[in-house]
Motif scaffolding. Structure first.
Motif, PDB file in Angstrom:
ATOM      1  N   VAL A 378       0.859  -1.176   0.000  1.00 22.55           N
ATOM      2  CA  VAL A 378       0.000   0.000   0.000  1.00 22.55           C
ATOM      3  C   VAL A 378       0.897   1.227   0.000  1.00 22.55           C
ATOM      4  CG1 VAL A 378      -1.981  -1.097   1.102  1.00 22.55           C
ATOM      5  CG2 VAL A 378      -0.184  -0.064   2.518  1.00 22.55           C
ATOM      6  N   GLN A 379       0.316   2.382  -0.344  1.00 28.07           N
ATOM      7  CA  GLN A 379       1.134   3.592  -0.462  1.00 28.07           C
ATOM      8  C   GLN A 379       1.739   4.021   0.877  1.00 28.07           C
ATOM      9  OE1 GLN A 379       1.973   4.906  -3.233  1.00 28.07           O
ATOM     10  NE2 GLN A 379       0.517   3.953  -4.665  1.00 28.07           N
ATOM     11  N   PRO A 381       1.897   2.214   4.387  1.00 25.54           N
ATOM     12  CA  PRO A 381       1.636   1.224   5.436  1.00 25.54           C
ATOM     13  C   PRO A 381       1.948   1.810   6.804  1.00 25.54           C
ATOM     14  CG  PRO A 381       3.683   0.730   4.292  1.00 25.54           C
ATOM     15  CD  PRO A 381       3.062   1.876   3.550  1.00 25.54           C
ATOM     16  N   VAL A 396      -7.615   0.500   3.488  1.00 25.55           N
ATOM     17  CA  VAL A 396      -6.755   0.592   2.304  1.00 25.55           C
ATOM     18  C   VAL A 396      -6.828   1.994   1.718  1.00 25.55           C
ATOM     19  CG1 VAL A 396      -6.415  -0.267  -0.049  1.00 25.55           C
ATOM     20  CG2 VAL A 396      -6.926  -1.872   1.804  1.00 25.55           C
ATOM     21  N   GLY A 401      -4.406   3.797  -0.935  1.00 22.81           N
ATOM     22  CA  GLY A 401      -4.595   2.814  -1.985  1.00 22.81           C
ATOM     23  C   GLY A 401      -3.447   1.850  -2.134  1.00 22.81           C
ATOM     24  N   LEU A 402      -3.652   0.908  -3.051  1.00 15.35           N
ATOM     25  CA  LEU A 402      -2.656  -0.132  -3.293  1.00 15.35           C
ATOM     26  C   LEU A 402      -1.476   0.434  -4.081  1.00 15.35           C
ATOM     27  CD1 LEU A 402      -5.129  -2.990  -4.286  1.00 15.35           C
ATOM     28  CD2 LEU A 402      -4.045  -2.632  -2.051  1.00 15.35           C
TER      29      LEU A 402
END
Length: 827
Positions: A378-379, A381, A396, A401-402
């Motif tokens: 993820v951007q 964590p 998330v 986001g991822l």
């Protein structure tokens, strides 16, 4: 010949030896020092110890069982603690008595200033120096330096003596002017103090350097304390008294200065003042999350609020929900008292402290109660706040986001959720469906949840399976379901076989993929549903149910006793581990260790082979039978039967000889023609098979690790390192067997003389010296006597008509024949 009265004197002296050895060495008074005006004229004391000790609770009554804390109310709890736990030392050794290091500093800020000008109210006295300037009407000046003499006067040329003792400088100036005007009416006088007389004060009690001190005038109590090094570690900082002319003029609490900077009670001293420092009063220890952890002396009644205030208050990380107070009650038991101090108005703040209380202010836990975590691609964590209705997809999005969505494994994400019992549950969700908001997959999060997202590379290792092997009906690989536990897997595998070992091992790969954790569980308790053993399984767990025969054997263990830093039992790290290695693991030798006297014991069956043990035992039985036969033959020559001899009192030397002859005479038998003949039982041959001590040279082994003296250890070995002795023991046929203080360079004869000399039946030629490490040396071989040695002087036993050479030859032949017969029989 030694008389009976002399023997009594020697015995009395020998009885005093242990008492003399226990006396402490004499201490000489410290020499006076001369380090300027602030040095003591005489000092009788010692410097403060390097390692601070807690101040003694002087002047306090011991706590009794009736004083158990009972006034506590509300949320406070009292828990008795076992005495063994109470004896455990505190882990935090950094807490020291408060205030004593103030006088250890090398600053000169508290030394008196000799040139300090005298205040206007300063009373003049013997030794003060004055400057007097006489001025005539014509403007002529005469400048004089005058010193107040022992009578309190100053002498003015052409005027005479003027008494100024006890006057302030203004009054002295007027007295001098009046005396001068009586002869020279036109002169005017001005006076000032040039230098102040030194004073002598006395410091006694619990002070580091007690004695008499010469200080500059205008010195204060603090100046005197600083010159003497302050109170020692058992002295009080709170009840220091100053006496003047046999009256107490002040009682000073140094905490006012050290805690609040107040010097109102720092009085100016006069010559002859006495400063007394009593023993410290009751103390409490405050440790943990306070600004100034230390041991504080109490002055009167004190509660928790006052004690924590003395410690500077609590830090910003302190948890006041449960402040622990440990209290010793009845001088035998420890009680735990938990105080709830979260509220400023809580009644527990008024909890009254007692001498010896230990207050622990613990920090808040690092784990925030409203925290959730996210890990993986993820951007951002990390940790996030748990807001209302936060789900996996919402977390998330908070993490922006991822990262690299094309490389994210969307079929699975794992939620690690903490249970109230301290365990962890693993919940699996479909990440792609959760991000789409599908019900059942976008799971609502709870406090302390940890969400783990995987990449495609990591997904290759995410098979949801567990493996079980060993003593189960159907070993193999099984699918792992959410919430699957050890009992579930064993049931799925058809249950455990009867020969299954009670201890089960679970090998679990850690998330970093580079290490494995081995968990153990009890089979019976797991099958009964005990959660401590019925462990929650994780993906790729390897469960091993072993056979009883294959259960791991216990490790080989040796015991290290005595003068090492950490005595105890130590498992051997390898089959070739040596003594020096285990000594190093035990922290090494202490300063009081005596390695020359090391006692090394090993099980006899390890020392000797079984055929050796059996052969030696048969030879010893044969020797005993032969010895009994020879003894009966020798007794028969003098008409003494074995029955009569057995009834006679046992003894050695002259006493035994007299007993044997008297017994034969009473029976009407012919006695021996030689006086003093003894018929004693022949000493049994030592049973070497029972000997388990091995002589070792520990010093050489530690000096050369891996050398011949560095013994390879085996299971059951016991190594005892004694404390360094101070004596040499003398035993056997001497006048007064005893111990003698060791003196380097003295011989065997010197030590025997110190215990009254040899007895009449002493066999001097066969004297032996037993070294501290177990080695035995004959007198001819023992060139020196070492610390801890035992000198043994054997007694002579009268022999029969055969010569010694003949008796030895007979025994040698019999032993040789017996050994050959035993060997032939075994073959």
């Amino acid at each position: 010949m030694v008389k009976y009265s002399q023997l009594r004197k020697l015995a009395a002296l020998a009885a005093l030896i242990p008492l003399l050895l226990s006396l402490p060495p004499a201490r000489a008074f410290d020499e006076p020092t001369a380090e300027g005006p602030a040095s003591p004229l005489f000092v009788n004391g010692s410097e403060r110890a390097k390692t601070p000790a807690q101040p003694a609770a002087g002047g306090t009554e011991p706590t009794t069982a009736a004083q158990e804390p009972s006034e506590k109310t509300g949320t406070t709890e009292e828990t008795p603690v076992d005495a063994a736990e109470a004896a455990q030392p505190e882990a935090d050794t950094s807490v020291k008595p408060f205030g004593y290091d103030f006088f250890d500093r090398s600053t000169k800020g508290f030394e008196p200033i000799p040139e300090n000008p005298a205040p206007a109210e300063y009373p003049l006295g013997s030794g003060d120096k004055l400057r007097v300037v006489f001025t005539s009407p014509a403007g002529d000046e005469t400048d004089l330096e005058l010193q107040v003499d022992q009578s309190g006067r100053v002498r003015i040329p052409n005027v005479g003596f003027v008494r100024v003792s006890g006057m302030p400088i203004a009054s002295a100036e007027r007295a001098i002017a009046r005396a001068a005007a009586a002869k020279f009416p036109s002169l005017k006088a001005q006076a000032s103090v040039m230098s102040i007389r030194p004073i002598q004060v006395f410091l006694v009690g619990e002070v580091n350097k007690p004695g008499a001190y010469v200080l500059p005038g205008l010195s204060t109590l603090l100046n005197a304390l600083y010159a003497a090094g302050g109170p020692n570690m058992t002295g009080s900082l709170r009840t220091i008294t100053v006496e003047r002319n046999k009256k107490k003029i002040a009682e000073v609490d140094l905490y006012d200065l050290l805690l609040y900077g107040k010097r109102e009670r720092d009085i100016t001293l006069n010559s002859g003042d006495s400063i007394f420092i009593p023993a410290a009063g009751p103390t409490v220890t405050i440790r943990g999350e306070v600004r100034r952890p230390a041991i504080y002396e109490l002055l009167g009644a004190a509660d928790v609020r006052k004690a924590i205030a003395m410690a500077g208050g609590v830090t910003g990380r302190a948890s006041l929900n449960t402040v622990r107070v440990e209290r010793v009650v009845g001088a035998s038991r420890k009680f735990l008292v938990d105080l709830a101090l979260a509220s400023p108005n809580a009644s527990d703040w008024s909890f009254v402290l007692q001498n010896g209380d230990d207050i622990k202010v613990r920090p808040v836990t690092d784990d925030a109660v409203n925290r959730v975590q996210i890990e993986g691609p993820v951007q951002r964590p990390g940790d996030y706040e748990l807001s209302e209705n936060l789900t996996v997809s919402g977390l998330v999005k908070r993490a922006e986001g991822l990262a690299g969505a094309e490389r994210v494994y969307l079929d699975r994400a794992t939620i690690h959720r903490s249970r109230p019992d301290g365990g962890t549950d693993l919940l699996s969700v479909n990440l792609g469906q959760a991000m789409s908001g599908e019900n059942g997959q976008d799971v609502p999060l709870k406090a302390r949840d940890r969400v783990v997202i995987y990449t495609l590379d990591e997904a290759a290792f995410l098979t949801r399976t567990v493996n079980i092997s060993g003593e189960v009906s159907r070993p193999g690989m099984y699918d792992r379901k959410d919430g699957m536990r050890l009992r579930d897997l064993i049931v799925a595998a058809g249950g455990a076989r009867p020969e299954a070992y009670a201890s089960i091992e679970i090998a679990r790969m850690q998330e970093d993929g580079t290490s494995t954790q081995v968990l153990t569980a009890n089979l019976d308790r797991a099958m009964a549903g005990d959660e401590k053993d019925n462990l929650l399984l994780a993906d790729r767990d390897q469960v091993s149910v072993r056979n009883v025969r294959d259960a791991r054997r216990t490790a080989d263990v040796v015991e290290i006793k005595g003068e090492v830093k950490y005595p105890g039992f130590y498992p051997l790290l390898s089959k070739d581990e040596r003594l020096s290695s285990v000594i190093a693991r035990a922290g090494g030798l202490t300063e009081a260790a005596f390695p020359e006297g090391t006692i090394f014991n090993r099980q006899t069956l390890i020392l000797l082979a079984e055929p050796q043990v059996q052969t030696a035992a048969e030879i010893q039985r044969g020797l005993k039978e032969l010895s009994d036969q020879v003894r009966e033959l020798e007794m028969a020559k003098y008409g003494v039967s074995a029955k009569n001899q057995a009834a006679a009192p046992a003894g050695t030397g002259m006493a035994a000889a007299a007993s044997g002859i008297a017994g034969a005479a009473a029976a009407g038998k012919e006695t021996a023609p030689l006086p003093g003949t003894a018929f004693e039982k022949v000493r049994a041959v030592e049973d070497v098979t029972k000997t388990s001590r091995l002589p070792v040279d520990l010093s050489a082994g530690l000096k050369t690790p891996g050398g011949d003296e560095d013994v390879i250890l085996q299971n059951g070995d016991t190594v005892q390192i004694p404390r360094k002795p101070v004596v040499v023991s003398v035993a056997g046929a001497v006048v007064n067997p005893s111990v003698v203080v060791y003196r380097p360079g003295q011989s065997i004869e010197d030590y025997v003389d110190k215990v009254g000399g040899y007895a009449r039946d002493a066999d001097r030629k066969n004297t032996v010296v037993v070294r501290a490490n177990g080695y035995v040396a004959r007198q001819s071989e023992a060139k020196t006597v070492n610390l801890g040695d035992i000198i043994i002087v054997p007694a002579r036993v009268m022999t029969a008509s055969k010569s010694r050479f003949e008796v030895i030859s007979d025994f040698a032949r019999v032993v040789a024949n017996l050994a050959v017969a035993v060997a032939v029989t075994r073959d």
